[in-house]
Design a protein around this motif. Structure first.
Motif, PDB file in Angstrom:
ATOM      1  N   SER A 385     -50.547   6.545  13.632  1.00 51.32           N
ATOM      2  CA  SER A 385     -49.356   6.723  12.909  1.00 51.32           C
ATOM      3  C   SER A 385     -48.563   5.730  12.939  1.00 51.32           C
ATOM      4  O   SER A 385     -48.336   5.025  14.193  1.00 51.32           O
ATOM      5  CB  SER A 385     -48.760   8.252  12.654  1.00 51.32           C
ATOM      6  N   LEU A 386     -47.793   5.436  12.148  1.00 50.68           N
ATOM      7  CA  LEU A 386     -46.598   4.340  12.022  1.00 50.68           C
ATOM      8  C   LEU A 386     -45.524   5.072  12.504  1.00 50.68           C
ATOM      9  O   LEU A 386     -44.580   4.531  12.895  1.00 50.68           O
ATOM     10  CB  LEU A 386     -46.524   3.543  10.788  1.00 50.68           C
ATOM     11  N   ALA A 390     -45.277  11.000  15.765  1.00 49.38           N
ATOM     12  CA  ALA A 390     -46.494  11.365  15.472  1.00 49.38           C
ATOM     13  C   ALA A 390     -47.315  10.826  16.525  1.00 49.38           C
ATOM     14  O   ALA A 390     -48.219  11.433  17.061  1.00 49.38           O
ATOM     15  CB  ALA A 390     -46.928  11.122  14.177  1.00 49.38           C
ATOM     16  N   ARG A 391     -47.076   9.533  17.171  1.00 52.44           N
ATOM     17  CA  ARG A 391     -47.854   8.889  17.865  1.00 52.44           C
ATOM     18  C   ARG A 391     -47.649   9.494  19.287  1.00 52.44           C
ATOM     19  O   ARG A 391     -48.580   9.770  20.162  1.00 52.44           O
ATOM     20  CB  ARG A 391     -47.472   7.286  18.100  1.00 52.44           C
ATOM     21  N   GLU A 392     -46.314  10.093  19.586  1.00 50.26           N
ATOM     22  CA  GLU A 392     -46.057  10.593  20.832  1.00 50.26           C
ATOM     23  C   GLU A 392     -46.849  11.913  21.064  1.00 50.26           C
ATOM     24  O   GLU A 392     -47.067  12.340  22.210  1.00 50.26           O
ATOM     25  CB  GLU A 392     -44.550  10.589  21.384  1.00 50.26           C
ATOM     26  N   LYS A 393     -46.833  12.749  19.812  1.00 51.65           N
ATOM     27  CA  LYS A 393     -47.547  14.054  20.080  1.00 51.65           C
ATOM     28  C   LYS A 393     -48.954  13.850  19.913  1.00 51.65           C
ATOM     29  O   LYS A 393     -49.906  14.509  20.497  1.00 51.65           O
ATOM     30  CB  LYS A 393     -47.225  14.767  18.741  1.00 51.65           C
ATOM     31  N   SER A 394     -49.412  12.757  19.220  1.00 53.87           N
ATOM     32  CA  SER A 394     -50.897  12.453  19.218  1.00 53.87           C
ATOM     33  C   SER A 394     -51.603  12.157  20.474  1.00 53.87           C
ATOM     34  O   SER A 394     -52.624  12.268  20.787  1.00 53.87           O
ATOM     35  CB  SER A 394     -51.279  11.450  17.984  1.00 53.87           C
ATOM     36  N   VAL A 395     -50.709  11.188  21.192  1.00 53.64           N
ATOM     37  CA  VAL A 395     -51.300  10.769  22.479  1.00 53.64           C
ATOM     38  C   VAL A 395     -51.732  11.943  23.191  1.00 53.64           C
ATOM     39  O   VAL A 395     -52.600  12.035  24.456  1.00 53.64           O
ATOM     40  CB  VAL A 395     -50.787   9.637  23.305  1.00 53.64           C
ATOM     41  N   ASN A 416     -51.247   1.318  16.741  1.00 56.11           N
ATOM     42  CA  ASN A 416     -49.736   0.998  16.134  1.00 56.11           C
ATOM     43  C   ASN A 416     -48.660   1.170  16.959  1.00 56.11           C
ATOM     44  O   ASN A 416     -47.457   1.421  16.566  1.00 56.11           O
ATOM     45  CB  ASN A 416     -49.694   1.901  15.138  1.00 56.11           C
ATOM     46  N   ALA A 417     -48.948   0.567  18.385  1.00 56.96           N
ATOM     47  CA  ALA A 417     -47.699   0.784  19.143  1.00 56.96           C
ATOM     48  C   ALA A 417     -48.136  -0.225  20.330  1.00 56.96           C
ATOM     49  O   ALA A 417     -49.242  -0.510  20.671  1.00 56.96           O
ATOM     50  CB  ALA A 417     -47.700   2.182  19.829  1.00 56.96           C
ATOM     51  N   GLU A 418     -46.803  -0.955  20.759  1.00 57.66           N
ATOM     52  CA  GLU A 418     -46.986  -1.887  21.801  1.00 57.66           C
ATOM     53  C   GLU A 418     -46.932  -1.481  23.141  1.00 57.66           C
ATOM     54  O   GLU A 418     -46.505  -0.254  23.366  1.00 57.66           O
ATOM     55  CB  GLU A 418     -46.157  -3.044  21.624  1.00 57.66           C
ATOM     56  N   LEU A 464     -49.848 -14.800  15.967  1.00 56.73           N
ATOM     57  CA  LEU A 464     -50.360 -13.461  16.663  1.00 56.73           C
ATOM     58  C   LEU A 464     -48.960 -12.826  17.229  1.00 56.73           C
ATOM     59  O   LEU A 464     -48.418 -13.777  18.000  1.00 56.73           O
ATOM     60  CB  LEU A 464     -51.372 -13.385  17.524  1.00 56.73           C
ATOM     61  N   THR A 465     -48.695 -11.611  16.911  1.00 57.18           N
ATOM     62  CA  THR A 465     -47.249 -11.393  17.550  1.00 57.18           C
ATOM     63  C   THR A 465     -47.301  -9.956  18.198  1.00 57.18           C
ATOM     64  O   THR A 465     -46.117  -9.492  18.900  1.00 57.18           O
ATOM     65  CB  THR A 465     -46.096 -11.262  16.651  1.00 57.18           C
ATOM     66  N   LYS A 466     -48.434  -9.229  18.151  1.00 58.08           N
ATOM     67  CA  LYS A 466     -48.323  -7.818  18.710  1.00 58.08           C
ATOM     68  C   LYS A 466     -49.822  -7.469  19.614  1.00 58.08           C
ATOM     69  O   LYS A 466     -50.921  -8.045  18.969  1.00 58.08           O
ATOM     70  CB  LYS A 466     -48.256  -6.901  17.326  1.00 58.08           C
ATOM     71  N   ARG A 467     -49.742  -6.722  20.443  1.00 56.65           N
ATOM     72  CA  ARG A 467     -51.047  -6.226  20.970  1.00 56.65           C
ATOM     73  C   ARG A 467     -50.915  -4.521  20.668  1.00 56.65           C
ATOM     74  O   ARG A 467     -50.062  -3.481  21.605  1.00 56.65           O
ATOM     75  CB  ARG A 467     -50.957  -6.224  22.497  1.00 56.65           C
ATOM     76  N   ILE A 468     -51.596  -4.075  19.729  1.00 50.95           N
ATOM     77  CA  ILE A 468     -51.777  -2.906  19.169  1.00 50.95           C
ATOM     78  C   ILE A 468     -53.038  -2.080  19.152  1.00 50.95           C
ATOM     79  O   ILE A 468     -53.303  -0.944  19.076  1.00 50.95           O
ATOM     80  CB  ILE A 468     -51.093  -2.578  17.920  1.00 50.95           C
ATOM     81  N   ASP A 469     -53.919  -3.120  19.637  1.00 48.76           N
ATOM     82  CA  ASP A 469     -55.573  -2.586  19.727  1.00 48.76           C
ATOM     83  C   ASP A 469     -55.777  -2.460  21.273  1.00 48.76           C
ATOM     84  O   ASP A 469     -55.481  -3.191  22.191  1.00 48.76           O
ATOM     85  CB  ASP A 469     -56.204  -3.474  19.080  1.00 48.76           C
ATOM     86  N   TYR A 470     -56.518  -1.286  21.608  1.00 48.28           N
ATOM     87  CA  TYR A 470     -56.775  -0.956  22.996  1.00 48.28           C
ATOM     88  C   TYR A 470     -58.039  -0.360  23.066  1.00 48.28           C
ATOM     89  O   TYR A 470     -58.736   0.280  22.252  1.00 48.28           O
ATOM     90  CB  TYR A 470     -55.725   0.420  23.368  1.00 48.28           C
ATOM     91  N   ILE A 471     -58.816  -0.581  24.433  1.00 51.54           N
ATOM     92  CA  ILE A 471     -59.728   0.002  25.080  1.00 51.54           C
ATOM     93  C   ILE A 471     -59.316   0.622  26.245  1.00 51.54           C
ATOM     94  O   ILE A 471     -58.809   0.018  27.026  1.00 51.54           O
ATOM     95  CB  ILE A 471     -60.827  -0.613  25.214  1.00 51.54           C
ATOM     96  N   PHE A 472     -59.251   2.024  26.546  1.00 50.53           N
ATOM     97  CA  PHE A 472     -59.173   2.833  27.879  1.00 50.53           C
ATOM     98  C   PHE A 472     -60.431   3.290  28.351  1.00 50.53           C
ATOM     99  O   PHE A 472     -61.252   3.762  27.655  1.00 50.53           O
ATOM    100  CB  PHE A 472     -58.090   3.807  27.477  1.00 50.53           C
TER     101      PHE A 472
END
Length: 522
Positions: A385-386, A390-395, A416-418, A464-472
């Motif tokens: 989410s933006l 929501a992001r903090e609960k989703s993770v 959607n988070a750095e 480019l200005t953000k890193r919001i795509d991840y692989i864990f």
């Protein structure tokens, strides 16, 4: 006249209530802005069910003729489910609207309708021939305009010729990546331990015997088989798995002229094909009834046409708000794999509908794939989410789900988070939220390139200005070593960009399993 209209509305509402009870009772939340109604007493002989099953068989025979036996053999149909989709603004009640109808005498009556979106059919088709069980699973979506699209197609072949029936193992046949025929033999236990034979037994057969046994079954002759065999994994050895995460920017285009979307998709196709990943996790995948130009309204169908060697699962997260007046529009995530997908599931993530930054339902999609010499690998894909809340609960939800599975686990997504934000600090195992367990995930990019910013967004701008795509990956002894992690960049920006994100790639080395003596073929 007014009284007549209200009486008609009352009668129609009673009729709707009766239909709901016949179809399966109350409505249930399915995904964002969609309620589902499970239909009772579904039979393969129902005309609509028979139509979608025939469609799935025709699709499979055209796409994977070697994975389905002789046409004279009818499949066993299992796991059959049908549900009606109904639009809702709040996932609690259908959205009704007032309308008018005219009877034969010309009298007008008021009527209340709800917005139906179509139907979803789930089923599995199984054939048995020559001691091989052919298993295909499907999810088909049928729109109100009777357009059929396949949202899920996964399959595998299982050997019924168990040389050691007391071992408790199930014997599967799996394809070598990139080949067009199932050639390798694997055994799996539900406990998550795996063992593998060194070669598929038919490769030992004389050519005449092979043709007699298999040409009737799969349509694949010896000319498509390689003579080499797959080596058995040994403890301490590794198998490479190339993976990709890519937000494909749904059906948007910076160009507003006709053909702009099609041109962008050509660039996207080139980027995906060039990457040649074993597993692809995609975000912002859409079905949009009024868009798509010549490519059609269903992006997972388009992608499957580009990538015929992949199995796939598409899970919508939300029916978009333009649906009532522009037509069915749903967006979600997808996983595509060169390796067989044995099972899949999804989890709807936290949403606070009172928060203006949290207007889209989000989903976590899980696909369990079988990698020869490794076993089950659990793939998770999401688009967060933006909203910070929501992001903090989703993770936390994501880590709790990942932590339940055994074996290697890899998580992908546009989050959607750095990296410095609390949600990412938690997911990267750098911080905890009160009352939660610390995440055991490892951020592949930061581990491989600790001093590189790794920007993937926004290609519509000059820089480019953000890193919001991840692989864990889950950092335990069940997984992985990082061979490489990189961001393919063709330099396309603004009108020449394939998407508003760049893809993120990784090559992971997964630990292989030792061949168990009791599982060796006779």
């Amino acid at each position: 006249m007014k009284a007549q209209r209200w009486m008609m509305k009352y009668v129609v509402l009673l009729w709707i209530s009766n239909v709901m009870n016949l179809c399966g009772g109350f409505l249930r939340e399915d995904f964002g802005n969609v309620l589902r109604q499970d239909v009772k007493s579904v039979s393969p002989t129902d005309s609509d069910v028979d139509e979608v099953i025939k469609y799935a068989q025709q699709y499979t025979r055209k796409r994977y003729p070697w994975s389905i036996p002789n046409e004279k053999i009818d499949p066993e149909i299992t796991n059959l489910n049908k549900k009606l989709l109904i639009y809702s603004h709040d996932n609690r009640a259908p959205l009704y609207y007032d309308d008018e109808v005219t009877d034969r005498s010309g009298a007008m009556y008021g009527i209340t309708r709800f917005i139906t979106l179509g139907k979803i059919y789930d089923f599995s088709l199984t054939w048995k021939e020559n001691m091989i069980k052919f298993c295909h699973s499907f999810t088909l979506s049928v729109s109100q305009k009777d357009q059929i699209n396949i949202y899920v197609h996964t399959f595998y072949l299982r050997s019924l010729n168990n040389s050691n029936p007391n071992s408790g193992l199930e014997h599967y046949l799996f394809p070598k990546v990139g080949s067009s025929y199932f050639k390798y033999f694997a055994n799996s236990e539900h406990s998550g331990q795996y063992s593998f034979s060194q070669e598929f037994s038919h490769l030992k057969m004389p050519e005449e015997k092979f043709q007699e046994t298999f040409s009737k079954t799969s349509g694949a002759g010896p000319e498509v088989l390689e003579e080499k065999t797959i080596s058995v994994g040994k403890d301490g050895s590794f198998k490479h798995l190339k993976v990709m995460s890519y937000n494909i920017w749904h059906m948007s285009s910076k160009s507003t002229r006709v053909g702009g979307y099609t041109e962008r998709m050509a660039r996207l196709k080139q980027a995906i094909l060039k990457a040649d990943a074993d597993v692809i996790a995609l975000q912002e995948v859409r079905y949009e009834e009024v868009k798509g130009e010549n490519l059609g309204p269903c992006q997972i169908h388009m992608l499957s046409e580009w990538l015929p060697q992949y199995q796939y699962v598409f899970q919508p997260a939300q029916m978009q708000l333009n649906t009532p007046y522009e037509g069915r529009t749903e967006e979600g995530v997808a996983i595509m794999s060169k390796y067989p997908i044995l099972s899949h599931d999804s989890l709807m993530l936290f949403i606070n509908r009172s928060n203006s930054a949290d207007t889209h339902q989000r989903v976590l999609l899980q696909a369990d794939i079988f990698v020869p010499s490794v076993g089950m690998v659990h793939i998770f894909n999401t688009h967060l989410s933006l909203s910070h809340e929501a992001r903090e609960k989703s993770v936390v939800q994501i880590w709790n789900r990942v932590n339940q599975v055994k074996g290697p686990a890899i998580v992908f997504g546009d989050l959607n988070a750095e990296p410095h934000e609390p949600a990412m600090q938690y997911l990267r195992g750098k911080a905890e939220f009160p009352g939660t367990e610390r995440s055991g995930l490892i951020d592949v990019w930061s581990k491989k390139h600790p001093n590189d910013k790794g920007f993937t967004f926004n290609t519509l701008e000059k820089n480019l200005t953000k890193r919001i795509d991840y692989i864990f990956y889950r950092g335990d002894d069940q997984c992985c070593e990082i061979e490489d992690c990189y961001i393919p960049d063709d330099g396309g920006r603004s009108y020449n960009a394939a998407s508003d994100h760049l893809p993120l790639m990784a090559v992971l080395s997964l630990k292989t399993k030792t061949l168990k003596p009791d599982a060796e073929p006779s």
